[in-house]
Design a protein around this motif. Structure first.
Motif, PDB file in Angstrom:
ATOM      1  N   ASN A 108      -1.243  23.781   2.540  1.00 56.31           N
ATOM      2  CA  ASN A 108      -2.462  22.993   2.342  1.00 56.31           C
ATOM      3  C   ASN A 108      -2.671  22.072   3.539  1.00 56.31           C
ATOM      4  O   ASN A 108      -1.800  21.932   4.402  1.00 56.31           O
ATOM      5  CB  ASN A 108      -2.399  22.184   1.035  1.00 56.31           C
ATOM      6  N   ALA A 109      -3.822  21.396   3.568  1.00 56.05           N
ATOM      7  CA  ALA A 109      -4.203  20.598   4.730  1.00 56.05           C
ATOM      8  C   ALA A 109      -3.275  19.419   4.971  1.00 56.05           C
ATOM      9  O   ALA A 109      -3.061  19.007   6.111  1.00 56.05           O
ATOM     10  CB  ALA A 109      -5.642  20.092   4.555  1.00 56.05           C
ATOM     11  N   THR A 110      -2.682  18.869   3.900  1.00 55.18           N
ATOM     12  CA  THR A 110      -1.809  17.699   4.064  1.00 55.18           C
ATOM     13  C   THR A 110      -0.531  18.042   4.815  1.00 55.18           C
ATOM     14  O   THR A 110       0.138  17.156   5.338  1.00 55.18           O
ATOM     15  CB  THR A 110      -1.441  17.099   2.699  1.00 55.18           C
ATOM     16  N   GLN A 111      -0.164  19.324   4.861  1.00 54.27           N
ATOM     17  CA  GLN A 111       1.057  19.740   5.536  1.00 54.27           C
ATOM     18  C   GLN A 111       0.844  20.051   7.013  1.00 54.27           C
ATOM     19  O   GLN A 111       1.792  20.332   7.733  1.00 54.27           O
ATOM     20  CB  GLN A 111       1.642  20.975   4.835  1.00 54.27           C
ATOM     21  N   SER A 112      -0.396  20.007   7.456  1.00 51.84           N
ATOM     22  CA  SER A 112      -0.694  20.307   8.854  1.00 51.84           C
ATOM     23  C   SER A 112      -0.609  19.044   9.706  1.00 51.84           C
ATOM     24  O   SER A 112      -0.687  17.923   9.188  1.00 51.84           O
ATOM     25  CB  SER A 112      -2.092  20.913   8.972  1.00 51.84           C
ATOM     26  N   ASN A 113      -0.448  19.233  11.007  1.00 48.14           N
ATOM     27  CA  ASN A 113      -0.356  18.099  11.921  1.00 48.14           C
ATOM     28  C   ASN A 113      -1.713  17.435  12.102  1.00 48.14           C
ATOM     29  O   ASN A 113      -2.732  18.106  12.262  1.00 48.14           O
ATOM     30  CB  ASN A 113       0.150  18.560  13.290  1.00 48.14           C
ATOM     31  N   HIS A 114      -1.731  16.120  12.046  1.00 50.99           N
ATOM     32  CA  HIS A 114      -2.924  15.354  12.385  1.00 50.99           C
ATOM     33  C   HIS A 114      -2.456  14.022  12.954  1.00 50.99           C
ATOM     34  O   HIS A 114      -1.320  13.607  12.726  1.00 50.99           O
ATOM     35  CB  HIS A 114      -3.839  15.156  11.168  1.00 50.99           C
ATOM     36  N   PRO A 115      -3.279  13.348  13.747  1.00 52.63           N
ATOM     37  CA  PRO A 115      -2.844  12.130  14.448  1.00 52.63           C
ATOM     38  C   PRO A 115      -2.255  11.082  13.510  1.00 52.63           C
ATOM     39  O   PRO A 115      -2.716  10.890  12.386  1.00 52.63           O
ATOM     40  CB  PRO A 115      -4.144  11.632  15.096  1.00 52.63           C
ATOM     41  N   LEU A 116      -1.215  10.413  13.990  1.00 56.13           N
ATOM     42  CA  LEU A 116      -0.568   9.346  13.226  1.00 56.13           C
ATOM     43  C   LEU A 116      -1.319   8.035  13.400  1.00 56.13           C
ATOM     44  O   LEU A 116      -1.750   7.693  14.493  1.00 56.13           O
ATOM     45  CB  LEU A 116       0.870   9.147  13.702  1.00 56.13           C
ATOM     46  N   SER A 117      -1.422   7.286  12.313  1.00 56.09           N
ATOM     47  CA  SER A 117      -1.896   5.909  12.427  1.00 56.09           C
ATOM     48  C   SER A 117      -0.741   5.061  12.954  1.00 56.09           C
ATOM     49  O   SER A 117       0.418   5.497  12.958  1.00 56.09           O
ATOM     50  CB  SER A 117      -2.358   5.385  11.065  1.00 56.09           C
ATOM     51  N   SER A 167       0.592   2.537  11.549  1.00 54.95           N
ATOM     52  CA  SER A 167       1.501   2.289  10.430  1.00 54.95           C
ATOM     53  C   SER A 167       2.398   3.497  10.183  1.00 54.95           C
ATOM     54  O   SER A 167       3.612   3.356   9.986  1.00 54.95           O
ATOM     55  CB  SER A 167       0.707   1.958   9.160  1.00 54.95           C
ATOM     56  N   GLU A 168       1.819   4.705  10.201  1.00 56.29           N
ATOM     57  CA  GLU A 168       2.617   5.914  10.002  1.00 56.29           C
ATOM     58  C   GLU A 168       3.631   6.099  11.122  1.00 56.29           C
ATOM     59  O   GLU A 168       4.766   6.535  10.885  1.00 56.29           O
ATOM     60  CB  GLU A 168       1.698   7.132   9.934  1.00 56.29           C
ATOM     61  N   LEU A 169       3.241   5.756  12.346  1.00 53.52           N
ATOM     62  CA  LEU A 169       4.137   5.902  13.480  1.00 53.52           C
ATOM     63  C   LEU A 169       5.355   5.003  13.337  1.00 53.52           C
ATOM     64  O   LEU A 169       6.499   5.456  13.444  1.00 53.52           O
ATOM     65  CB  LEU A 169       3.400   5.576  14.778  1.00 53.52           C
ATOM     66  N   VAL A 170       5.136   3.721  13.071  1.00 54.59           N
ATOM     67  CA  VAL A 170       6.260   2.780  13.005  1.00 54.59           C
ATOM     68  C   VAL A 170       7.126   3.055  11.786  1.00 54.59           C
ATOM     69  O   VAL A 170       8.362   3.122  11.886  1.00 54.59           O
ATOM     70  CB  VAL A 170       5.753   1.323  12.994  1.00 54.59           C
ATOM     71  N   CYS A 171       6.505   3.226  10.609  1.00 61.05           N
ATOM     72  CA  CYS A 171       7.292   3.476   9.400  1.00 61.05           C
ATOM     73  C   CYS A 171       8.042   4.798   9.502  1.00 61.05           C
ATOM     74  O   CYS A 171       9.201   4.894   9.091  1.00 61.05           O
ATOM     75  CB  CYS A 171       6.382   3.469   8.174  1.00 61.05           C
ATOM     76  N   ALA A 228      21.235   5.929  12.430  1.00 63.43           N
ATOM     77  CA  ALA A 228      21.709   7.272  12.135  1.00 63.43           C
ATOM     78  C   ALA A 228      21.157   8.319  13.097  1.00 63.43           C
ATOM     79  O   ALA A 228      21.619   9.460  13.093  1.00 63.43           O
ATOM     80  CB  ALA A 228      21.347   7.649  10.697  1.00 63.43           C
ATOM     81  N   ARG A 229      20.139   7.963  13.875  1.00 66.61           N
ATOM     82  CA  ARG A 229      19.601   8.846  14.905  1.00 66.61           C
ATOM     83  C   ARG A 229      19.320   8.041  16.171  1.00 66.61           C
ATOM     84  O   ARG A 229      18.813   6.925  16.105  1.00 66.61           O
ATOM     85  CB  ARG A 229      18.295   9.522  14.446  1.00 66.61           C
ATOM     86  N   PHE A 230      19.670   8.624  17.315  1.00 59.85           N
ATOM     87  CA  PHE A 230      19.328   8.041  18.614  1.00 59.85           C
ATOM     88  C   PHE A 230      18.022   8.696  19.060  1.00 59.85           C
ATOM     89  O   PHE A 230      17.914   9.929  19.058  1.00 59.85           O
ATOM     90  CB  PHE A 230      20.420   8.309  19.635  1.00 59.85           C
ATOM     91  N   CYS A 231      17.045   7.892  19.475  1.00 56.93           N
ATOM     92  CA  CYS A 231      15.705   8.425  19.760  1.00 56.93           C
ATOM     93  C   CYS A 231      15.106   7.804  21.020  1.00 56.93           C
ATOM     94  O   CYS A 231      15.542   6.755  21.499  1.00 56.93           O
ATOM     95  CB  CYS A 231      14.752   8.136  18.593  1.00 56.93           C
ATOM     96  N   LEU A 232      14.070   8.469  21.525  1.00 57.19           N
ATOM     97  CA  LEU A 232      13.213   7.919  22.566  1.00 57.19           C
ATOM     98  C   LEU A 232      11.828   8.541  22.427  1.00 57.19           C
ATOM     99  O   LEU A 232      11.692   9.771  22.422  1.00 57.19           O
ATOM    100  CB  LEU A 232      13.763   8.206  23.971  1.00 57.19           C
ATOM    101  N   ILE A 233      10.811   7.687  22.306  1.00 52.61           N
ATOM    102  CA  ILE A 233       9.430   8.155  22.232  1.00 52.61           C
ATOM    103  C   ILE A 233       8.930   8.386  23.649  1.00 52.61           C
ATOM    104  O   ILE A 233       8.988   7.496  24.493  1.00 52.61           O
ATOM    105  CB  ILE A 233       8.536   7.140  21.502  1.00 52.61           C
ATOM    106  N   ARG A 234       8.428   9.619  23.909  1.00 56.42           N
ATOM    107  CA  ARG A 234       7.889   9.972  25.233  1.00 56.42           C
ATOM    108  C   ARG A 234       6.523  10.620  25.034  1.00 56.42           C
ATOM    109  O   ARG A 234       6.434  11.803  24.682  1.00 56.42           O
ATOM    110  CB  ARG A 234       8.826  10.923  25.962  1.00 56.42           C
ATOM    111  N   GLY A 235       5.478   9.829  25.202  1.00 55.39           N
ATOM    112  CA  GLY A 235       4.131  10.351  25.010  1.00 55.39           C
ATOM    113  C   GLY A 235       3.903  10.756  23.576  1.00 55.39           C
ATOM    114  O   GLY A 235       4.078   9.955  22.651  1.00 55.39           O
ATOM    115  N   ASP A 236       3.529  12.019  23.356  1.00 52.24           N
ATOM    116  CA  ASP A 236       3.311  12.510  21.997  1.00 52.24           C
ATOM    117  C   ASP A 236       4.548  13.205  21.439  1.00 52.24           C
ATOM    118  O   ASP A 236       4.480  13.877  20.420  1.00 52.24           O
ATOM    119  CB  ASP A 236       2.112  13.463  21.964  1.00 52.24           C
ATOM    120  N   ARG A 237       5.684  13.049  22.110  1.00 50.95           N
ATOM    121  CA  ARG A 237       6.946  13.641  21.663  1.00 50.95           C
ATOM    122  C   ARG A 237       7.982  12.556  21.382  1.00 50.95           C
ATOM    123  O   ARG A 237       7.847  11.416  21.839  1.00 50.95           O
ATOM    124  CB  ARG A 237       7.507  14.579  22.733  1.00 50.95           C
TER     125      ARG A 237
END
Length: 492
Positions: free
Chosen positions: A128-137, A139-143, A244-253
């Motif tokens: 369904n549409a909710t399972q597809s990729n769409h831009p993060l707000s 709030s969604e990004l930080v949470c 529990a995870r080591f991360c780095l935000i790089r652009g849209d990845r």
């Protein structure tokens, strides 16, 4: 610049998200909202943040009384403004990230949209549409980022080539300290609004000293990130907000690799998780010798089929020390005047071969249970709760016997009888879930008649639904023979 102090990202009910500054500057009773996993990740971070801001004022339990709401907000804002540079998702020292991952292969990185739970990734089928990729707000990004860092699912979906400890070979990420194998149920003292709830869940050094496995306060990760996968010192902040995870935000990845996942014995859990330790006498005489008693340890798990209202005796076990259960978070708030009750939330997951995932029976748990304030009032309410819960358990046993008798009369197989009994019991508890507010009222006032009448009625309703009478065949006879007639007199 993406500063958590000024960027609106905290999801609150009834309005747009707010920033950290706005949350603590305004005298408003905000309430968290949104997906349960995001609420949990957000609250775990905010609780660790406020703990750090106020730790110098919380030596003894009595010190909490002096930390008024105004003083609490002021201390948190002072800390935020003093360390503003630590809360920027971008820059030279990005929040909870590792700049050294800047040279990592982006082919193995996730798209940022994939940090949202329920979004299809890889070759997963989109239903369904909710399972597809769409831009993060925002709030969604930080949470989503906070959730990925501190309450991720275990498994192999991370970049195994990235390690902080030289020579370390990564295969599969172990369950996070905040999750456990099947998903812990986290419990917090509930107060009037998000900020007050945070204040009521502060821990004093005296509280922490009761847990031998917590070795001091330590430093929160946004001030000092772990230097390797094995960098675990058993300090308070490593239990409040583990990396529990080591991360780095790089652009849209986002580059993701396994973080600090210590293999702790069962019982070493975050302060918000209830644990039971019980000694079992396993003495056996063999060859003239006897074995020692064995200690059994259990942690309270999130369970969609057994909601938190059924576990108040485990969450607030300080009213009855004989149970063996203990939850540091709720125990610390026992004598703090003004609390409203208990807020419990968690994620139920399945676990197999190192992978955590959700099946159709798994999911999210989030529930509040109102409980009277004050030690004497609370003790009375707990006694009413314990009495009524035992009565419900008795009713369930009656229902089980009646259901078993019904399907035995119809000569069903043992497997079918068990399946029908299990379904009937779950049906009864599901109906009781709808009476939670009535149960809260009973605990507060002691008025039992209405609740008991409703629950007795449920026994008959559920039995008739799951064990139907059909005129003209053997089911009518089975129904008449096994229906628990006269139960009203037995339940009085």
């Amino acid at each position: 610049m993406f500063s958590l102090l000024t960027k609106p990202w905290i999801p609150v009910a009834g309005r747009d998200p707010v920033s950290l500054n706005e949350l603590f500057e305004n005298d408003e009773a905000y309430e968290l909202c949104g997906p349960v996993a995001d609420q949990l990740a957000c609250f775990l971070f905010l609780r660790a943040l406020t703990q750090r801001a106020c730790e110098d004022a919380l030596e003894y339990r009595e010190d909490w009384q002096d930390l008024t709401p105004e003083a609490f907000r002021r201390k948190v804002l002072d800390y935020l403004h003093k360390h503003e540079a630590l809360f920027d998702l971008e820059g030279e020292k990005p929040f909870l990230q590792y700049p050294a991952f800047g040279s990592a292969d982006l082919k193995k990185a996730w798209y940022l949209t994939e940090i949202r739970l329920g979004v299809a990734a890889g070759n997963t089928t989109i239903l369904n549409a909710t399972q597809s990729n769409h831009p993060l707000s925002d709030s969604e990004l930080v949470c989503g980022f906070l959730r990925l860092v501190t309450i991720p699912f275990s498994g192999k979906r991370f970049d195994k080539t990235i390690t902080l400890k030289k020579g370390l070979e990564k295969k599969s990420a172990a369950p996070a300290l905040t999750m456990g194998t099947n998903g812990y149920l986290h419990n917090f003292v509930l107060a009037d609004g998000l900020v007050e709830t945070l204040r009521y869940n502060l821990l004093t050094k005296e509280d922490i000293e009761e847990y031998a496995y917590i070795k001091g306060i330590g430093v929160p990760p946004w001030e000092r990130m772990p230097v390797s996968e094995e960098d675990f010192q058993f300090t308070l902040y490593e239990f409040l907000f583990p990396i529990a995870r080591f991360c780095l935000i790089r652009g849209d990845r986002i580059v993701v690799t396994d973080g600090v996942s210590p293999k702790l014995p069962l019982g070493m859990v975050p302060p918000s998780v209830a644990v039971q330790k019980k000694e079992h006498d396993s003495t056996k005489k063999k060859s003239g010798r006897s074995t020692k008693s064995k200690e059994e340890v259990r942690a309270l798990r999130a369970n969609r089929r057994s909601l938190p209202w059924r576990h108040i005796d485990e969450i607030l076990s300080f009213y009855d020390n004989s149970t063996g259960w203990k939850c540091l978070q709720t125990s610390a708030g026992r004598k703090r005047k003004g609390k409203k009750g208990v807020w419990s939330l968690g994620i139920q997951v399945a676990y197999q071969s190192g992978e955590q995932y959700m099946t159709a029976s798994d999911g999210f748990v989030c529930q509040t249970f109102a409980f009277p304030d004050g030690d004497s009032e609370g003790a009375e309410a707990y006694a009413r709760y314990a009495e009524e819960k035992q009565r419900l358990i008795h009713l369930v046993k009656v229902l089980m016997a009646a259901t078993y008798g019904y399907w035995t009369s119809l000569k069903c197989t043992p497997e079918m009888r068990k399946e029908r009994v299990d379904r009937t019991v779950q049906e009864f508890w599901t109906e009781c879930d709808n009476l939670k507010e009535d149960f809260e009222h009973l605990c507060k006032t002691g008025e039992r008649e209405t609740y008991r009448r409703k629950t007795l009625g449920l026994i008959y309703e559920v039995f008739d639904r799951m064990c139907p009478k059909i005129p003209g065949n053997k089911r009518l006879e089975a129904w008449v023979t096994n229906r628990p007639f006269g139960l009203r007199e037995e339940g009085k």
